[in-house]
Design a protein around this motif. Structure first.
Motif, PDB file in Angstrom:
ATOM      1  N   LEU A 153       0.843  -1.195   0.000  1.00  0.00           N
ATOM      2  CA  LEU A 153       0.000   0.000   0.000  1.00  0.00           C
ATOM      3  C   LEU A 153       0.874   1.239   0.000  1.00  0.00           C
ATOM      4  O   LEU A 153       1.937   1.231   0.619  1.00  0.00           O
ATOM      5  CB  LEU A 153      -0.814   0.089   1.291  1.00  0.00           C
ATOM      6  N   ARG A 154       0.393   2.266  -0.622  1.00  0.00           N
ATOM      7  CA  ARG A 154       1.055   3.565  -0.465  1.00  0.00           C
ATOM      8  C   ARG A 154       0.021   4.483   0.146  1.00  0.00           C
ATOM      9  O   ARG A 154      -1.129   4.491  -0.276  1.00  0.00           O
ATOM     10  CB  ARG A 154       1.502   4.081  -1.822  1.00  0.00           C
ATOM     11  N   HIS A 155       0.413   5.241   1.155  1.00  0.00           N
ATOM     12  CA  HIS A 155      -0.574   6.115   1.787  1.00  0.00           C
ATOM     13  C   HIS A 155      -0.265   7.585   1.532  1.00  0.00           C
ATOM     14  O   HIS A 155       0.852   7.957   1.198  1.00  0.00           O
ATOM     15  CB  HIS A 155      -0.685   5.818   3.284  1.00  0.00           C
ATOM     16  N   ARG A 156      -1.298   8.397   1.664  1.00  0.00           N
ATOM     17  CA  ARG A 156      -1.125   9.849   1.526  1.00  0.00           C
ATOM     18  C   ARG A 156      -0.451  10.366   2.780  1.00  0.00           C
ATOM     19  O   ARG A 156      -0.550   9.752   3.836  1.00  0.00           O
ATOM     20  CB  ARG A 156      -2.497  10.509   1.372  1.00  0.00           C
ATOM     21  N   LEU A 246      -5.652   6.450   7.976  1.00  0.00           N
ATOM     22  CA  LEU A 246      -4.761   5.900   6.946  1.00  0.00           C
ATOM     23  C   LEU A 246      -5.497   6.024   5.622  1.00  0.00           C
ATOM     24  O   LEU A 246      -6.525   5.391   5.408  1.00  0.00           O
ATOM     25  CB  LEU A 246      -4.464   4.427   7.258  1.00  0.00           C
ATOM     26  N   GLN A 247      -4.978   6.871   4.739  1.00  0.00           N
ATOM     27  CA  GLN A 247      -5.625   7.047   3.439  1.00  0.00           C
ATOM     28  C   GLN A 247      -4.755   6.409   2.371  1.00  0.00           C
ATOM     29  O   GLN A 247      -3.663   6.891   2.065  1.00  0.00           O
ATOM     30  CB  GLN A 247      -5.828   8.530   3.156  1.00  0.00           C
ATOM     31  N   VAL A 248      -5.278   5.335   1.826  1.00  0.00           N
ATOM     32  CA  VAL A 248      -4.511   4.567   0.857  1.00  0.00           C
ATOM     33  C   VAL A 248      -4.681   5.176  -0.517  1.00  0.00           C
ATOM     34  O   VAL A 248      -5.796   5.490  -0.921  1.00  0.00           O
ATOM     35  CB  VAL A 248      -5.012   3.111   0.849  1.00  0.00           C
ATOM     36  N   ASP A 249      -3.591   5.400  -1.242  1.00  0.00           N
ATOM     37  CA  ASP A 249      -3.815   5.882  -2.602  1.00  0.00           C
ATOM     38  C   ASP A 249      -3.352   4.912  -3.667  1.00  0.00           C
ATOM     39  O   ASP A 249      -3.636   5.085  -4.823  1.00  0.00           O
ATOM     40  CB  ASP A 249      -3.303   7.308  -2.819  1.00  0.00           C
ATOM     41  N   GLN A 250      -2.670   3.865  -3.280  1.00  0.00           N
ATOM     42  CA  GLN A 250      -2.322   2.849  -4.279  1.00  0.00           C
ATOM     43  C   GLN A 250      -2.095   1.507  -3.614  1.00  0.00           C
ATOM     44  O   GLN A 250      -1.550   1.437  -2.520  1.00  0.00           O
ATOM     45  CB  GLN A 250      -1.069   3.265  -5.039  1.00  0.00           C
TER      46      GLN A 250
END
Ligand code: NAG
Ligand code: NAG
Ligand code: NAG
Ligand code: NAG
Length: 318
Positions: A153-156, A246-250
Motif C-alpha cells: 500500500l502507499r498512503h497519503r 490511513l488514506q490509501v492511494d495505491q
C-alpha cells in the motif's frame, strides 16, 4: 372493576412490542459479511438463509464468503449493469481478474476455468490465471494453493507521521476483527513511509477447517480499499493510527503459489523463469498487472512488469 383493563394494557403493550420486535427482526434478514446475497427466512426453523447472487450457493454469514462466489456475483451485477462502483474515472480497466468463474461445492475456484468461448486456463486458489490459455482439452491437475500474499500500500501524507509499531498493531487488528483472519496468518507488516507491506502466509497444513483463507481476506481488503466494501454494513475501511486516518492511494497485491506457474517461455519476455500474474489495484493510476518471478533456488522474488491487457489485445484468440 377498572383493574382488569389497567393490568391488561401493559400486557397488551408487551405483546405488541414482542410482535413488532419480531417483525423488525424479520426485516433484518441480511448477510453481515456479504451484501451480494439474497436472504430469506426459511419456513420451518425461522432461520435467515442467504444465497450468493449469481450462484445460489448458500453462504455462511458469520465468516467471509469465498472470492470465487464474490467474483461470480459481481459478474452478474456487471452484466445487468448495476451495483458496480468505479474506483475512479482514471481506472482504465477494472481487470481485477474479473471473469465469471466456476466454483466448486465449497465455493472455491475450480482448477480449470473456461471462458464462454471455449478458451480455458488453470488458476490458483485466488483465481488468478497461472498457465497459458488453451482449448477445452486443457487439463489442470489440481488447484494450486496461493500460500503467500504480499499487499503493498502507499498512503497519503498524514498530518502526523505514523509510528511503525502502532501501524502494525492497527493493521493486524483490521485483519483479525474485520476480515476474521487468525492472527498467525498475518506474517509481517513492513513500513517505509509512505509504503506499507502486509504479508499474509498460510499453507494448506496450517489452515484448519473454518479458518478464513488468506485469499478471501485479501480480496475483502482489496474491495474495501477500492471503496467497494462487500460487507452489508455501510462504511468501509477505516483504519486510524492514534486518531490519524490511513488514506490509501495505491495498492499492489502480489500472489505467490506453492508451485511455480506454467507459462510457456516463448510468449514472455526473455529472462523470465516462472511467472505469476499479479493483480494491481491502483486507485489513481489505473490498473497495472505485474508478474513475479519465483526464483526457487535463491528464494528471492524478482519483479517484472508486463502488460496483460496488451497481451490480450495482441492475441485475442488465445
Ligand atoms: C473471455 O472472452 C472474452 C470474449 O468472449 C474476452 O473479452 C475476455 O478477455 C476473455 N477472458 C479471458 C480471461 O480470456
Ligand atoms: C512507537 O510507539 C511505541 C509505543 O506504542 C513506542 O514504544 C515507540 O518508541 C514509538 N516509535 C517511534 C519511532 O516513535
Ligand atoms: C507450512 O508453514 C510452516 C510455517 O511457515 C512450515 O514450517 C511448514 O513447513 C509449511 N508446510 C508446507 C507443507 O509447506
Ligand atoms: C459458519 O462459520 C463459523 C465460523 O467459521 C462456524 O463456526 C460455523 O460453524 C459455520 N456455520 C455453518 C452452518 O457452517
Amino acid at each position: 372493576m377498572a383493574r382488569g383493563p389497567v393490568l391488561a394494557l401493559p400486557l397488551l403493550l408487551l405483546l405488541l412490542a414482542a410482535v413488532t420486535g419480531r417483525a423488525a427482526a424479520r426485516d433484518d434478514c441480511t448477510c453481515a459479511t456479504n451484501k451480494m446475497t439474497t436472504c430469506s427466512w426459511d419456513s420451518q426453523g425461522g432461520r435467515c438463509r442467504c444465497k450468493a447472487i449469481g450462484s445460489n450457493h448458500e453462504v455462511n454469514c458469520s465468516t467471509l464468503t469465498s472470492k470465487c462466489l464474490l467474483l461470480k456475483a459481481r459478474t452478474v451485477r456487471s452484466k445487468s449493469g448495476r451495483g458496480l462502483v468505479r474506483p475512479s474515472e482514471h481506472a482504465i480497466v477494472d481487470n481485477d481478474g474479473l471473469y465469471d468463474p466456476d466454483c466448486d461445492l465449497d465455493g472455491r475456484f475450480k482448477a480449470r476455468q473456461c471462458n464462454q468461448t471455449s478458451v480455458c486456463w488453470c488458476v490458483n486458489s485466488v483465481g488468478v490465471r497461472r498457465t497459458d490459455k488453451g482449448d477445452e482439452t486443457l487439463h489442470c491437475e489440481e488447484l494450486v494453493r496461493t500460500h503467500h500474499i504480499l499487499i503493498e500500500l502507499r498512503h497519503r501524507p498524514p498530518a502526523r507521521a505514523f509510528n511503525h509499531s502502532d501501524l502494525d498493531a492497527e493493521l493486524r487488528r483490521l485483519f483479525r476483527e474485520r476480515y476474521l483472519l487468525r492472527p498467525r496468518f498475518v506474517a509481517d507488516v513492513h513500513y517505509d513511509d509512505p509504503t506499507i507491506q502486509i504479508e499474509l502466509r498460510q499453507n494448506a497444513s496450517q489452515k484448519a477447517p473454518g479458518d478464513v483463507d488468506i485469499a478471501d481476506a485479501a480480496y475483502y481488503f482489496e474491495r474495501d480499499v477500492k471503496g467497494e466494501s462487500v460487507f452489508s454494513k455501510p462504511g468501509g475501511f477505516d483504519v486510524r493510527v492514534r486518531g490519524e486516518p490511513l488514506q490509501v492511494d495505491q495498492t499492489l497485491i502480489y500472489y505467490l503459489d506453492e508451485k511455480p506457474p506454467q507459462f510457456s517461455m516463448k510468449r514472455l519476455t526473455a529472462g523470465l523463469i516462472a511467472v505469476i500474474a499479479v493483480i494491481a489495484v491502483a486507485l489513481v493510476a489505473g490498473v497495472v498487472i505485474l508478474v513475479i518471478t519465483n526464483r526457487r533456488k535463491s528464494g528471492k522474488y524478482k519483479k517484472v512488469e508486463i502488460k496483460e491487457m496488451g497481451e490480450l489485445n495482441k492475441e485475442p484468440n488465445l
